[in-house]
Design a protein around this motif. Sequence first.
Motif, PDB file in Angstrom:
ATOM      1  N   ALA A 112       0.628  -1.306   0.107  1.00 12.22           N
ATOM      2  CA  ALA A 112       0.068  -0.071  -0.118  1.00 12.22           C
ATOM      3  C   ALA A 112       0.841   1.339  -0.102  1.00 12.22           C
ATOM      4  O   ALA A 112       0.392   2.260  -0.394  1.00 12.22           O
ATOM      5  CB  ALA A 112      -0.969  -0.054   1.098  1.00 12.22           C
ATOM      6  N   ALA A 113       1.991   1.230   0.456  1.00 10.16           N
ATOM      7  CA  ALA A 113       2.889   2.307   0.747  1.00 10.16           C
ATOM      8  C   ALA A 113       3.291   3.082  -0.768  1.00 10.16           C
ATOM      9  O   ALA A 113       3.559   4.066  -1.104  1.00 10.16           O
ATOM     10  CB  ALA A 113       4.194   2.255   1.387  1.00 10.16           C
ATOM     11  N   GLY A 114       3.506   1.970  -1.820  1.00 13.31           N
ATOM     12  CA  GLY A 114       3.551   2.430  -3.155  1.00 13.31           C
ATOM     13  C   GLY A 114       2.524   2.324  -4.242  1.00 13.31           C
ATOM     14  O   GLY A 114       2.611   2.980  -5.111  1.00 13.31           O
ATOM     15  N   ALA A 115       1.481   1.558  -3.631  1.00 10.84           N
ATOM     16  CA  ALA A 115       0.489   1.402  -4.530  1.00 10.84           C
ATOM     17  C   ALA A 115      -0.502   2.841  -4.667  1.00 10.84           C
ATOM     18  O   ALA A 115      -1.022   3.277  -5.609  1.00 10.84           O
ATOM     19  CB  ALA A 115      -0.512   0.249  -4.190  1.00 10.84           C
ATOM     20  N   PHE A 116      -0.825   3.420  -3.457  1.00 12.01           N
ATOM     21  CA  PHE A 116      -1.504   4.724  -3.504  1.00 12.01           C
ATOM     22  C   PHE A 116      -0.948   5.932  -3.205  1.00 12.01           C
ATOM     23  O   PHE A 116      -1.570   6.863  -2.783  1.00 12.01           O
ATOM     24  CB  PHE A 116      -2.460   4.465  -2.331  1.00 12.01           C
ATOM     25  N   ASN A 117       0.394   5.957  -3.344  1.00  7.93           N
ATOM     26  CA  ASN A 117       1.273   7.111  -3.552  1.00  7.93           C
ATOM     27  C   ASN A 117       0.955   7.743  -5.010  1.00  7.93           C
ATOM     28  O   ASN A 117       1.551   7.295  -5.744  1.00  7.93           O
ATOM     29  CB  ASN A 117       2.737   6.943  -3.218  1.00  7.93           C
ATOM     30  N   VAL A 141      -1.774  -3.782 -10.980  1.00  5.60           N
ATOM     31  CA  VAL A 141      -2.273  -5.144 -10.694  1.00  5.60           C
ATOM     32  C   VAL A 141      -1.505  -5.752  -9.480  1.00  5.60           C
ATOM     33  O   VAL A 141      -2.116  -6.259  -8.525  1.00  5.60           O
ATOM     34  CB  VAL A 141      -2.476  -6.111 -11.800  1.00  5.60           C
ATOM     35  N   LEU A 142      -0.258  -5.734  -9.469  1.00  7.60           N
ATOM     36  CA  LEU A 142       0.542  -6.350  -8.597  1.00  7.60           C
ATOM     37  C   LEU A 142       0.631  -5.599  -7.217  1.00  7.60           C
ATOM     38  O   LEU A 142       0.023  -6.228  -6.253  1.00  7.60           O
ATOM     39  CB  LEU A 142       2.108  -6.309  -9.044  1.00  7.60           C
ATOM     40  N   LEU A 143       0.899  -4.245  -6.972  1.00  5.15           N
ATOM     41  CA  LEU A 143       0.823  -3.741  -5.799  1.00  5.15           C
ATOM     42  C   LEU A 143      -0.613  -3.445  -5.217  1.00  5.15           C
ATOM     43  O   LEU A 143      -0.791  -3.973  -4.030  1.00  5.15           O
ATOM     44  CB  LEU A 143       1.581  -2.330  -5.841  1.00  5.15           C
ATOM     45  N   HIS A 144      -1.568  -2.904  -6.215  1.00  3.57           N
ATOM     46  CA  HIS A 144      -2.812  -2.653  -5.488  1.00  3.57           C
ATOM     47  C   HIS A 144      -3.361  -4.121  -5.145  1.00  3.57           C
ATOM     48  O   HIS A 144      -4.228  -4.201  -4.023  1.00  3.57           O
ATOM     49  CB  HIS A 144      -3.858  -1.884  -6.640  1.00  3.57           C
ATOM     50  N   GLY A 145      -3.426  -4.982  -6.034  1.00  2.00           N
ATOM     51  CA  GLY A 145      -4.052  -6.156  -5.758  1.00  2.00           C
ATOM     52  C   GLY A 145      -3.519  -7.175  -4.517  1.00  2.00           C
ATOM     53  O   GLY A 145      -4.375  -7.456  -3.639  1.00  2.00           O
ATOM     54  N   VAL A 146      -2.217  -7.084  -4.556  1.00  2.00           N
ATOM     55  CA  VAL A 146      -1.788  -8.025  -3.378  1.00  2.00           C
ATOM     56  C   VAL A 146      -1.709  -7.422  -2.283  1.00  2.00           C
ATOM     57  O   VAL A 146      -2.290  -7.922  -1.273  1.00  2.00           O
ATOM     58  CB  VAL A 146       0.024  -8.009  -3.895  1.00  2.00           C
ATOM     59  N   GLY A 178      -9.010 -14.503  -0.896  1.00  2.00           N
ATOM     60  CA  GLY A 178      -7.901 -13.783  -1.433  1.00  2.00           C
ATOM     61  C   GLY A 178      -7.643 -13.709  -2.571  1.00  2.00           C
ATOM     62  O   GLY A 178      -7.418 -12.635  -3.435  1.00  2.00           O
ATOM     63  N   THR A 179      -7.890 -14.997  -3.599  1.00  2.00           N
ATOM     64  CA  THR A 179      -7.944 -14.803  -4.896  1.00  2.00           C
ATOM     65  C   THR A 179      -8.970 -13.657  -5.754  1.00  2.00           C
ATOM     66  O   THR A 179      -8.454 -13.037  -6.476  1.00  2.00           O
ATOM     67  CB  THR A 179      -8.113 -16.249  -5.604  1.00  2.00           C
ATOM     68  N   GLY A 180      -9.968 -13.650  -5.085  1.00  2.00           N
ATOM     69  CA  GLY A 180     -11.168 -13.051  -5.644  1.00  2.00           C
ATOM     70  C   GLY A 180     -10.737 -11.560  -5.417  1.00  2.00           C
ATOM     71  O   GLY A 180     -10.838 -10.763  -6.275  1.00  2.00           O
ATOM     72  N   THR A 181     -10.297 -11.226  -4.245  1.00  2.00           N
ATOM     73  CA  THR A 181      -9.880  -9.693  -3.754  1.00  2.00           C
ATOM     74  C   THR A 181      -8.803  -9.242  -4.874  1.00  2.00           C
ATOM     75  O   THR A 181      -8.785  -8.326  -5.446  1.00  2.00           O
ATOM     76  CB  THR A 181      -9.476  -9.666  -2.523  1.00  2.00           C
ATOM     77  N   LEU A 182      -7.861 -10.074  -5.210  1.00  2.00           N
ATOM     78  CA  LEU A 182      -6.688  -9.958  -6.081  1.00  2.00           C
ATOM     79  C   LEU A 182      -7.416  -9.628  -7.562  1.00  2.00           C
ATOM     80  O   LEU A 182      -6.668  -8.631  -8.117  1.00  2.00           O
ATOM     81  CB  LEU A 182      -5.588 -11.042  -5.920  1.00  2.00           C
ATOM     82  N   LEU A 183      -7.893 -10.393  -8.054  1.00  2.00           N
ATOM     83  CA  LEU A 183      -8.481 -10.038  -9.290  1.00  2.00           C
ATOM     84  C   LEU A 183      -9.519  -8.765  -9.483  1.00  2.00           C
ATOM     85  O   LEU A 183      -9.079  -8.008 -10.284  1.00  2.00           O
ATOM     86  CB  LEU A 183      -9.349 -11.236  -9.898  1.00  2.00           C
ATOM     87  N   LEU A 184     -10.325  -8.538  -8.336  1.00  2.00           N
ATOM     88  CA  LEU A 184     -11.247  -7.647  -8.179  1.00  2.00           C
ATOM     89  C   LEU A 184     -10.394  -6.171  -8.261  1.00  2.00           C
ATOM     90  O   LEU A 184     -10.721  -5.232  -8.920  1.00  2.00           O
ATOM     91  CB  LEU A 184     -12.133  -7.623  -7.192  1.00  2.00           C
ATOM     92  N   VAL A 185      -9.576  -6.149  -7.235  1.00  2.00           N
ATOM     93  CA  VAL A 185      -8.864  -4.903  -7.194  1.00  2.00           C
ATOM     94  C   VAL A 185      -7.859  -4.575  -8.225  1.00  2.00           C
ATOM     95  O   VAL A 185      -7.520  -3.538  -8.726  1.00  2.00           O
ATOM     96  CB  VAL A 185      -7.863  -4.957  -5.745  1.00  2.00           C
ATOM     97  N   CYS A 198      -8.502   3.625  -4.211  1.00  2.00           N
ATOM     98  CA  CYS A 198      -8.075   3.540  -3.034  1.00  2.00           C
ATOM     99  C   CYS A 198      -9.399   3.751  -1.753  1.00  2.00           C
ATOM    100  O   CYS A 198      -9.344   3.056  -1.029  1.00  2.00           O
ATOM    101  CB  CYS A 198      -7.155   4.378  -2.718  1.00  2.00           C
ATOM    102  N   VAL A 199     -10.270   4.433  -2.272  1.00  2.00           N
ATOM    103  CA  VAL A 199     -11.206   4.920  -1.205  1.00  2.00           C
ATOM    104  C   VAL A 199     -12.262   3.535  -1.259  1.00  2.00           C
ATOM    105  O   VAL A 199     -12.653   3.133  -0.200  1.00  2.00           O
ATOM    106  CB  VAL A 199     -11.979   6.054  -1.805  1.00  2.00           C
ATOM    107  N   LEU A 200     -12.511   3.168  -2.779  1.00  2.00           N
ATOM    108  CA  LEU A 200     -13.541   1.884  -2.846  1.00  2.00           C
ATOM    109  C   LEU A 200     -12.749   0.573  -2.054  1.00  2.00           C
ATOM    110  O   LEU A 200     -13.613  -0.020  -1.158  1.00  2.00           O
ATOM    111  CB  LEU A 200     -13.853   1.486  -4.034  1.00  2.00           C
ATOM    112  N   PHE A 201     -11.599   0.419  -2.169  1.00  2.00           N
ATOM    113  CA  PHE A 201     -11.017  -1.108  -1.733  1.00  2.00           C
ATOM    114  C   PHE A 201     -10.499  -0.739  -0.414  1.00  2.00           C
ATOM    115  O   PHE A 201     -10.670  -1.875   0.586  1.00  2.00           O
ATOM    116  CB  PHE A 201      -9.926  -1.629  -2.822  1.00  2.00           C
ATOM    117  N   PHE A 202      -9.749   0.189   0.106  1.00  2.00           N
ATOM    118  CA  PHE A 202      -9.127   0.422   1.218  1.00  2.00           C
ATOM    119  C   PHE A 202     -10.043   1.029   2.207  1.00  2.00           C
ATOM    120  O   PHE A 202      -9.976   0.856   3.580  1.00  2.00           O
ATOM    121  CB  PHE A 202      -7.840   1.074   1.175  1.00  2.00           C
TER     122      PHE A 202
END
Length: 930
Positions: A112-117, A141-146, A178-185, A198-202
């Motif tokens: 999250a430190a790098g995804a939403f900066n 996909v990688l930073l936000h989803g993971v 976990g898999t569903g969240t990764l794909l959705l995000v 960021c607002v919707l998912f976090f």
Amino acid sequence: MNGGRREVLATAAYGVLLVACALLSVAWLAAGAVVAVAAQLPGAADALAVAGAAGDRWAQGVLAALPAGGPAGQAVLDYGFSAATLVIAAVLGTSQERSWSIRLLVLAMVGAAGAFNLQAHAASAVVETATGLPIGTLHQVLLHGVACAAYIVALLLFPPGRGAQPGGAARAVVVVAGTGTLLLVGVGTALLPHTTSCVLFFGILVPVAGLVVLPRRIRGAPTATARTQARLLFSVLAAAFAITAVLAVITLLLWSTGWRSVVLVDMTSHEGMPGHGEPTALLFWFSRLACIAVAVAVFVATRRGGLWTAERLFSRGLAVGLTSALVGGGYVVVRRTLDHVLEVGALTAAVVATAMAAPALLPVYVRAERLADRLLFGSRPTPYRVLAGITALSRVTATDAPDLTQVAEAVGRGLGAGTCRLTVTRPGLRDRSHTWTEGGEHGPGELVEVVVRHGGEAVGTLAVDHGAVAGLHHQRRHLLEDVADSLGVVLQASRSGIELERQLRAALAHAGEIAASRRAVVAEMDAERRRIERDLHDGAQHHLVSLRLTLGLVEHQVSTGQLDKARTRLEQLAGQIDVAESILAETAMGVSSPLLAERGLVRALEEELARGQPPIAVDADGVVPAGDGRFPHDVESAVYFCCLEAVGNARKHAPGASVVVRLRTEDGRLRFTVQDDGPGWDQAGTTGSPGRGLRNVTARISAVGGRVEVRSAPGRGTTLEGSLPLPEPDARPAPRPPASTGSPLLDQVRDAVREARELYPVGVQAGALRALAERLDDPRTGPRGPEPAERRACREDARAARAVLRALEELVRTDPPHAGAELLRYRLDRIRSGAHELAELDVLDALGAGELQLPDGERRAAERLLGVLGPETPTRLGLAPGSPAPDVRRAAAEQLARWQRHAVNPLAGSDARTAADVLVRTCERLLARP
């Protein structure tokens, strides 16, 4: 084996993923920082253009990304949140907790430190321009989803512990979530602006997932600690979701009214979609703050200490957060509506909004507190329902004691506790606890304990786990005290039942001891009777038969006129009579001694010991007898027989050894020593009770207030030393028999002697009773005043009375009169039972003779209380002379309570309990003194 391999593979995969996310996040943050700094430096664009023209592709990439950089203030705030996120991740990673929920949360924070900066997204343009690789989508996909998937799975596995780990179908649910969240995000981030994602998912998805999962964990956690951890995190998520919802309403209101004061520059916004320069700053920054708050809550929940305090603070924080969201949101809505729709002016709108929000603050907080209490702790039982359940289970019948285990279960279930413990306190004894645990599987852990009282006295404690009393409503804090107050009668009844049971066991044990003692006494008396019968049969009877034959022969010689032969036979008859008398005296040795009565202590010992082989001399140079050359009869008898017993033991166990007998008077005491230079014996290695001879010696000396000690060692011989108190000499010239001695005990014994003399008018008994009466009328036992300084003399009166009383009892037992024996025996028993001074003397003698074993501290306290150190009341209570009356009464009450505990202690022997009863009576008499 499969489980261990699976754990190793999962740990390895996690490590790889964490390293990859950390490298990518740090690289993206660094590249974004370069772009943000270049955008703010004057001339930086020209320098980058020159470098790019020279073929530097990275300079070209930074130059191309400059338009994607945001305002300077936004960049500083953005990197501040990212730095805080990385710090929290490092703290969690280095904590002692190694559960999967903590590991996944570390991964989520790093991502999250790098995804939403927002500034870091300029790094995509730098990399694509420099390398030609379109990695922006991969980064999204990688930073936000993971990051988001790790957050969701971490919440599913929280709280850490054995009961929280999924297994079987639950593990499959975690994997699917976990898999569903990764794909959705991942897909959602690619389609939406980063602020919106960021607002919707976090800001929304993560709190909602936690609010769905954690209530079940709160109810079903295996321990109170796990339930508290779940409640702590739930309070943070609930507050975050409530504030996010209010901020969403405010954001929609600001967007609909076109207010542009609180906007966020998002260069990742797609054309035609909201987000670029729209008023989403409040939601975005709060979503980033909520991520950090969740991590902080998890860190606090997994610490080793302070969990219950943190729960109270976080629960209160949830109520404050709900109040702030509702009141603050209402204030903003009202003010914005008045200002934009009604156009009443900013100042008027602020005043009206404040006037509406201020009165609502307290009612809203009260309702928020109730809502938070219900969300975190569920519905609460009323005190009446809990007490009714306790009453139904703790009802005591005439034949049953209260089952405190069922009472503990009723309290635990009524309070919603996982563990409930009832402890009954018993003074001087070990406490008795009754514990109920839900399911019977888990230990009590840390409990909240309150004292149970009955009539102002603490009779026990009630303890439940923290979850049973945790909450915000004030009624909950007092419910446990109310329940404890209602249990006072129940615990007191249980204490009474336990005490009665203990007393019954003690009484049965005491009865057994009495029966065993009586059997031993009967056996010893029977053996003594058989000894006397044997000695009479083998010794005196033979001589008496011979004496009878000689008398018959003398009668025949006289009748036939053989007077010379008859005269010779008569001379022989006189010698036979002397021998028979000697044999009878030896048989009766230990009961009485005619030689002692006739000659006195020193002469009797000298003559008796001179007859043996080898003869033993008596050293009596240090003896200073009374004016008539004699000591009291009981003193002489005790020393005489004790010396003979000691000499006999020396001749038996050390034949041929030289024996020395010494007598002397010193400091008002008669001291005697019997010493031999025989082989001796090891006292330390000797086990068991002393022999019958030593017991007899100790009993004789103790009966007259003396002490005896035996010392021996291998190769050093054996020494027996003893001492007896002598009555103080009286300088008055002539005795004056008083009508009353001033001592009720002496008066009663004198009346008993007078009655006995009427029953024994003639014979040897009459002479013995005359001697007893003379001893009681001796001037040394004359009248004395009641002053405290003279109470020591009263103790000597009691010793004299006891000796005479024992002599009367022995006389009635061995030679009862023909008439009036039962009446006299009853009178003697009544005197002994009513004379507390005699009981005190018995305890003192038992302590001095070593027959009563007490610890050193208890022994000194008992001797002081019985007047060894002085007869004054303060001295006997361990106080300084002249202490004030309140201090004396307080000390007497403390000593009374102390010996009362000893008197009922089942672990003490019967002798110790009997002595404690005597000391209790002594304390009561001291309290009754003015």
